[in-house]
Design a protein around this motif. Structure first.
Motif, mmCIF file in Angstrom:
data_model
loop_
_atom_site.group_PDB
_atom_site.id
_atom_site.type_symbol
_atom_site.label_atom_id
_atom_site.label_comp_id
_atom_site.label_asym_id
_atom_site.label_seq_id
_atom_site.Cartn_x
_atom_site.Cartn_y
_atom_site.Cartn_z
ATOM 1 N N LEU A 276 0.100 -17.491 114.985
ATOM 2 C CA LEU A 276 -0.717 -18.811 114.866
ATOM 3 C C LEU A 276 -0.615 -19.962 115.557
ATOM 4 C CD1 LEU A 276 0.314 -19.050 110.998
ATOM 5 C CD2 LEU A 276 -1.701 -18.471 111.883
ATOM 6 N N THR A 277 0.447 -20.030 116.501
ATOM 7 C CA THR A 277 0.459 -20.661 117.672
ATOM 8 C C THR A 277 -0.593 -20.397 118.608
ATOM 9 O OG1 THR A 277 3.008 -21.179 117.110
ATOM 10 C CG2 THR A 277 2.312 -21.802 119.211
ATOM 11 N N ASP A 278 -0.642 -19.191 118.866
ATOM 12 C CA ASP A 278 -1.486 -18.716 119.800
ATOM 13 C C ASP A 278 -2.818 -18.868 119.468
ATOM 14 O OD1 ASP A 278 0.632 -17.904 121.541
ATOM 15 O OD2 ASP A 278 0.152 -15.583 120.674
ATOM 16 N N LEU A 279 -2.969 -18.987 118.115
ATOM 17 C CA LEU A 279 -4.528 -19.184 117.666
ATOM 18 C C LEU A 279 -4.859 -20.603 117.133
ATOM 19 C CD1 LEU A 279 -4.804 -16.495 114.995
ATOM 20 C CD2 LEU A 279 -6.101 -16.611 117.354
ATOM 21 N N ASP A 280 -3.675 -21.633 118.046
ATOM 22 C CA ASP A 280 -3.945 -23.107 117.626
ATOM 23 C C ASP A 280 -3.914 -23.787 116.130
ATOM 24 O OD1 ASP A 280 -3.632 -23.773 120.459
ATOM 25 O OD2 ASP A 280 -6.047 -23.774 120.703
ATOM 26 N N LYS A 281 -3.080 -22.877 115.390
ATOM 27 C CA LYS A 281 -2.927 -23.336 114.100
ATOM 28 C C LYS A 281 -1.305 -23.639 113.784
ATOM 29 C CE LYS A 281 -6.630 -20.663 112.837
ATOM 30 N NZ LYS A 281 -7.645 -20.924 111.691
ATOM 31 N N TYR B 191 -2.363 -4.098 116.725
ATOM 32 C CA TYR B 191 -3.264 -5.268 116.861
ATOM 33 C C TYR B 191 -2.897 -6.356 117.856
ATOM 34 C CZ TYR B 191 -6.420 -3.580 113.119
ATOM 35 O OH TYR B 191 -7.233 -2.816 112.242
ATOM 36 N N GLU B 192 -1.468 -6.675 117.687
ATOM 37 C CA GLU B 192 -0.810 -7.659 118.558
ATOM 38 C C GLU B 192 -0.858 -7.295 120.009
ATOM 39 O OE1 GLU B 192 3.178 -10.436 118.659
ATOM 40 O OE2 GLU B 192 3.319 -8.591 117.349
ATOM 41 N N LYS B 193 -0.503 -6.104 120.326
ATOM 42 C CA LYS B 193 -0.490 -5.469 121.605
ATOM 43 C C LYS B 193 -1.915 -5.636 122.178
ATOM 44 C CE LYS B 193 0.759 -1.364 124.239
ATOM 45 N NZ LYS B 193 1.147 0.121 123.935
ATOM 46 N N GLU B 194 -3.113 -5.469 121.314
ATOM 47 C CA GLU B 194 -4.385 -5.282 121.734
ATOM 48 C C GLU B 194 -5.047 -6.590 122.145
ATOM 49 O OE1 GLU B 194 -6.221 -2.856 119.186
ATOM 50 O OE2 GLU B 194 -5.799 -0.887 120.207
ATOM 51 N N GLY B 195 -4.129 -7.700 121.485
ATOM 52 C CA GLY B 195 -4.785 -8.974 121.524
ATOM 53 C C GLY B 195 -5.511 -9.320 120.257
ATOM 54 N N GLY B 196 -5.515 -8.569 119.345
ATOM 55 C CA GLY B 196 -6.044 -8.879 118.156
ATOM 56 C C GLY B 196 -5.281 -9.812 117.112
#
Length: 146
Positions: free
Chosen positions: A118-123, A84-89
């Protein structure tokens, strides 16, 4: 009685077959007792082969099936999270890494993966909570300041 080479090879082959018929089932029983689920091990290895050949669609399908049948599948959740991480999910990856952590709370790499996602998701607030948990777990109060 005198045996020719062909007969000797046949006797040798039969002995090998008999030994394998005893050793293989014992090996399967021991592996099953040690790991719990031999079919899961086989399926995880098939998933790894799919990923080697860039067949992520089939790998993901199999991983979802594995974690549905066995929610405590550490390897299933971990590989699915990485996929999922590799796919951007990122959200799905966070959920899968959370499952990895719940199965093995000492999987510190998963905590850092969650913090990064979480940093990538602005959390960022949640990121610091996750890193603080890791720091508390390993006895390093500086970990959350990364």
């Amino acid at each position: 009685m005198v045996y020719n080479d062909t007969q000797k090879m046949n006797v040798f082959g039969e002995i090998i077959v008999y030994l394998l018929s005893i050793v293989v089932p014992i090996g399967v029983i021991l592996i099953t007792k040690a790991t719990g689920n031999i079919s899961e091990i086989i399926n995880i290895n098939i998933v790894r082969i799919c990923l080697l050949f860039d067949n992520t669609k089939q790998a993901k399908k199999m991983l979802i099936e594995i974690v549905t049948k066995n929610p405590e599948s550490y390897n299933g959740h971990k590989i699915l999270a990485m996929l999922y991480e590799k796919e951007g999910g990122q959200r799905k990856a966070v959920d899968e890494y959370a499952q990895v952590i719940s199965i093995n709370p000492k999987e510190y790499d998963a905590y850092f993966k969650v913090a990064t996602l979480l940093t990538d998701l602005d959390k960022k607030d949640l990121k610091y909570e996750v890193l603080k948990k890791v720091g508390d777990a390993v006895g390093n109060t500086q970990a959350y300041q990364l």
